[in-house]
Design a protein around this motif. Structure first.
Motif, PDB file in Angstrom:
ATOM      1  N   ASN A 100       0.837  -1.196   0.000  1.00 23.64           N
ATOM      2  CA  ASN A 100       0.000   0.000   0.000  1.00 23.64           C
ATOM      3  C   ASN A 100       0.868   1.241   0.000  1.00 23.64           C
ATOM      4  O   ASN A 100       2.002   1.211   0.465  1.00 23.64           O
ATOM      5  CB  ASN A 100      -0.892   0.002   1.237  1.00 23.64           C
ATOM      6  CG  ASN A 100      -1.849  -1.168   1.243  1.00 23.64           C
ATOM      7  OD1 ASN A 100      -2.552  -1.411   0.285  1.00 23.64           O
ATOM      8  ND2 ASN A 100      -1.861  -1.901   2.333  1.00 23.64           N
ATOM      9  N   GLN A 101       0.298   2.334  -0.494  1.00 22.62           N
ATOM     10  CA  GLN A 101       0.993   3.614  -0.444  1.00 22.62           C
ATOM     11  C   GLN A 101       0.176   4.580   0.397  1.00 22.62           C
ATOM     12  O   GLN A 101      -1.054   4.597   0.337  1.00 22.62           O
ATOM     13  CB  GLN A 101       1.220   4.168  -1.840  1.00 22.62           C
ATOM     14  CG  GLN A 101       2.252   3.375  -2.601  1.00 22.62           C
ATOM     15  CD  GLN A 101       2.700   4.059  -3.869  1.00 22.62           C
ATOM     16  OE1 GLN A 101       2.045   4.945  -4.391  1.00 22.62           O
ATOM     17  NE2 GLN A 101       3.852   3.656  -4.369  1.00 22.62           N
ATOM     18  N   PHE A 102       0.897   5.383   1.182  1.00 23.06           N
ATOM     19  CA  PHE A 102       0.285   6.322   2.097  1.00 23.06           C
ATOM     20  C   PHE A 102       0.877   7.701   1.857  1.00 23.06           C
ATOM     21  O   PHE A 102       2.091   7.849   1.779  1.00 23.06           O
ATOM     22  CB  PHE A 102       0.565   5.913   3.555  1.00 23.06           C
ATOM     23  CG  PHE A 102       0.148   4.497   3.857  1.00 23.06           C
ATOM     24  CD1 PHE A 102      -1.112   4.218   4.325  1.00 23.06           C
ATOM     25  CD2 PHE A 102       1.032   3.450   3.656  1.00 23.06           C
ATOM     26  CE1 PHE A 102      -1.500   2.918   4.595  1.00 23.06           C
ATOM     27  CE2 PHE A 102       0.667   2.145   3.923  1.00 23.06           C
ATOM     28  CZ  PHE A 102      -0.601   1.875   4.397  1.00 23.06           C
ATOM     29  N   LEU A 103       0.015   8.697   1.787  1.00 20.17           N
ATOM     30  CA  LEU A 103       0.442  10.082   1.679  1.00 20.17           C
ATOM     31  C   LEU A 103       0.292  10.703   3.054  1.00 20.17           C
ATOM     32  O   LEU A 103      -0.717  10.475   3.737  1.00 20.17           O
ATOM     33  CB  LEU A 103      -0.437  10.832   0.666  1.00 20.17           C
ATOM     34  CG  LEU A 103      -0.167  12.325   0.515  1.00 20.17           C
ATOM     35  CD1 LEU A 103       1.241  12.576  -0.030  1.00 20.17           C
ATOM     36  CD2 LEU A 103      -1.205  12.956  -0.399  1.00 20.17           C
TER      37      LEU A 103
ATOM     38  N   VAL B 217      -0.828  10.281   8.578  1.00 20.05           N
ATOM     39  CA  VAL B 217      -1.427   9.768   7.344  1.00 20.05           C
ATOM     40  C   VAL B 217      -2.550  10.691   6.884  1.00 20.05           C
ATOM     41  O   VAL B 217      -3.441  11.035   7.659  1.00 20.05           O
ATOM     42  CB  VAL B 217      -1.969   8.337   7.542  1.00 20.05           C
ATOM     43  CG1 VAL B 217      -2.606   7.809   6.267  1.00 20.05           C
ATOM     44  CG2 VAL B 217      -0.858   7.406   8.000  1.00 20.05           C
TER      45      VAL B 217
ATOM     46  N   SER C 182      -3.873  10.099   3.453  1.00 19.49           N
ATOM     47  CA  SER C 182      -4.585   9.349   2.418  1.00 19.49           C
ATOM     48  C   SER C 182      -5.987   9.001   2.906  1.00 19.49           C
ATOM     49  O   SER C 182      -6.131   8.351   3.936  1.00 19.49           O
ATOM     50  CB  SER C 182      -3.833   8.066   2.076  1.00 19.49           C
ATOM     51  OG  SER C 182      -2.494   8.337   1.760  1.00 19.49           O
TER      52      SER C 182
ATOM     53  N   ASP D 243      -8.273   6.876   2.068  1.00 17.89           N
ATOM     54  CA  ASP D 243      -8.691   5.487   2.160  1.00 17.89           C
ATOM     55  C   ASP D 243      -7.748   4.623   2.994  1.00 17.89           C
ATOM     56  O   ASP D 243      -7.866   3.420   3.029  1.00 17.89           O
ATOM     57  CB  ASP D 243      -8.867   4.880   0.766  1.00 17.89           C
ATOM     58  CG  ASP D 243      -7.697   5.169  -0.156  1.00 17.89           C
ATOM     59  OD1 ASP D 243      -6.898   6.080   0.146  1.00 17.89           O
ATOM     60  OD2 ASP D 243      -7.577   4.483  -1.179  1.00 17.89           O
ATOM     61  N   HIS D 244      -6.807   5.235   3.688  1.00 17.89           N
ATOM     62  CA  HIS D 244      -5.846   4.468   4.495  1.00 17.89           C
ATOM     63  C   HIS D 244      -5.634   5.138   5.853  1.00 17.89           C
ATOM     64  O   HIS D 244      -4.668   5.843   6.068  1.00 17.89           O
ATOM     65  CB  HIS D 244      -4.482   4.369   3.796  1.00 17.89           C
ATOM     66  CG  HIS D 244      -4.488   3.551   2.554  1.00 17.89           C
ATOM     67  ND1 HIS D 244      -4.764   2.214   2.534  1.00 17.89           N
ATOM     68  CD2 HIS D 244      -4.256   3.895   1.275  1.00 17.89           C
ATOM     69  CE1 HIS D 244      -4.697   1.761   1.303  1.00 17.89           C
ATOM     70  NE2 HIS D 244      -4.394   2.756   0.516  1.00 17.89           N
TER      71      HIS D 244
ATOM     72  N   ALA E 257      -6.730   7.736   7.517  1.00 18.97           N
ATOM     73  CA  ALA E 257      -6.444   9.176   7.504  1.00 18.97           C
ATOM     74  C   ALA E 257      -6.454   9.750   8.920  1.00 18.97           C
ATOM     75  O   ALA E 257      -7.299   9.412   9.738  1.00 18.97           O
ATOM     76  CB  ALA E 257      -7.454   9.907   6.635  1.00 18.97           C
TER      77      ALA E 257
ATOM     78  N   MET F 233       5.365  10.272   0.436  1.00 14.15           N
ATOM     79  CA  MET F 233       4.618   9.113  -0.043  1.00 14.15           C
ATOM     80  C   MET F 233       5.419   7.921   0.461  1.00 14.15           C
ATOM     81  O   MET F 233       6.617   7.808   0.196  1.00 14.15           O
ATOM     82  CB  MET F 233       4.530   9.094  -1.566  1.00 14.15           C
ATOM     83  CG  MET F 233       3.799   7.891  -2.120  1.00 14.15           C
ATOM     84  SD  MET F 233       2.048   7.825  -1.719  1.00 14.15           S
ATOM     85  CE  MET F 233       1.418   9.157  -2.719  1.00 14.15           C
TER      86      MET F 233
ATOM     87  N   PHE G  73      -5.614  18.790   1.602  1.00 15.63           N
ATOM     88  CA  PHE G  73      -6.160  17.940   2.656  1.00 15.63           C
ATOM     89  C   PHE G  73      -6.617  18.719   3.888  1.00 15.63           C
ATOM     90  O   PHE G  73      -7.074  18.121   4.857  1.00 15.63           O
ATOM     91  CB  PHE G  73      -5.133  16.874   3.064  1.00 15.63           C
ATOM     92  CG  PHE G  73      -5.012  15.769   2.047  1.00 15.63           C
ATOM     93  CD1 PHE G  73      -5.822  14.647   2.131  1.00 15.63           C
ATOM     94  CD2 PHE G  73      -4.107  15.851   1.012  1.00 15.63           C
ATOM     95  CE1 PHE G  73      -5.726  13.621   1.200  1.00 15.63           C
ATOM     96  CE2 PHE G  73      -3.996  14.842   0.072  1.00 15.63           C
ATOM     97  CZ  PHE G  73      -4.813  13.729   0.159  1.00 15.63           C
TER      98      PHE G  73
END
Length: 96
Positions: free
Chosen positions: A5-8, A18, A20, A22-23, A25, A58, A89
C-alpha cells in the motif's frame, strides 16, 4: 497479503501523519523496515524521519498497529508541493 500500500502524509513531531483518505487518515504512525511476520520489535529498524520533519511523504508499506511495516519512502516533497498537499487535505497539524 503481499500487496504494498501507499500512504500520503506529513511528518510532524517525528511521526508520519497519514492523510490518504482510504488508508487510516489522520492516524499518526511510525515507520519500520521490519516485515510484519518477523519476530523482532518494530523499533529495531524504525525509520528516522528527522530529515523529513514538516515535509509531505509518499510511503509504501503495510499499516498495522500504529506502524507501517516494510516501510520505504517512495518520494519526499519539497516546500511547494508540501504546501499544496496541506492545502488540499486541510492539514492543520497537531498541537501535541
Amino acid at each position: 497479503m503481499s500487496t504494498n500500500n501507499q500512504f500520503l502524509g506529513i511528518v510532524q513531531l517525528g511521526r508520519f501523519q497519514v492523510l490518504s483518505p482510504d488508508h487510516a487518515a489522520g492516524e499518526a504512525v511510525r515507520l519500520t523496515g521490519i516485515q510484519m511476520q518477523e519476530a523482532v520489535p518494530p523499533e529495531t529498524r524504525e525509520v528516522d524521519l528527522t530529515e523529513y520533519e514538516g515535509k509531505a511523504l509518499m510511503v509504501g508499506g503495510h499499516n498495522a498497529g500504529g506502524w507501517i511495516y516494510s516501510a520505504h519512502i517512495v518520494e519526499s516533497a519539497g516546500p511547494i508541493l508540501t504546501a499544496v498537499v496541506k492545502q488540499v487535505f486541510g492539514y492543520q497539524g497537531t498541537t501535541s
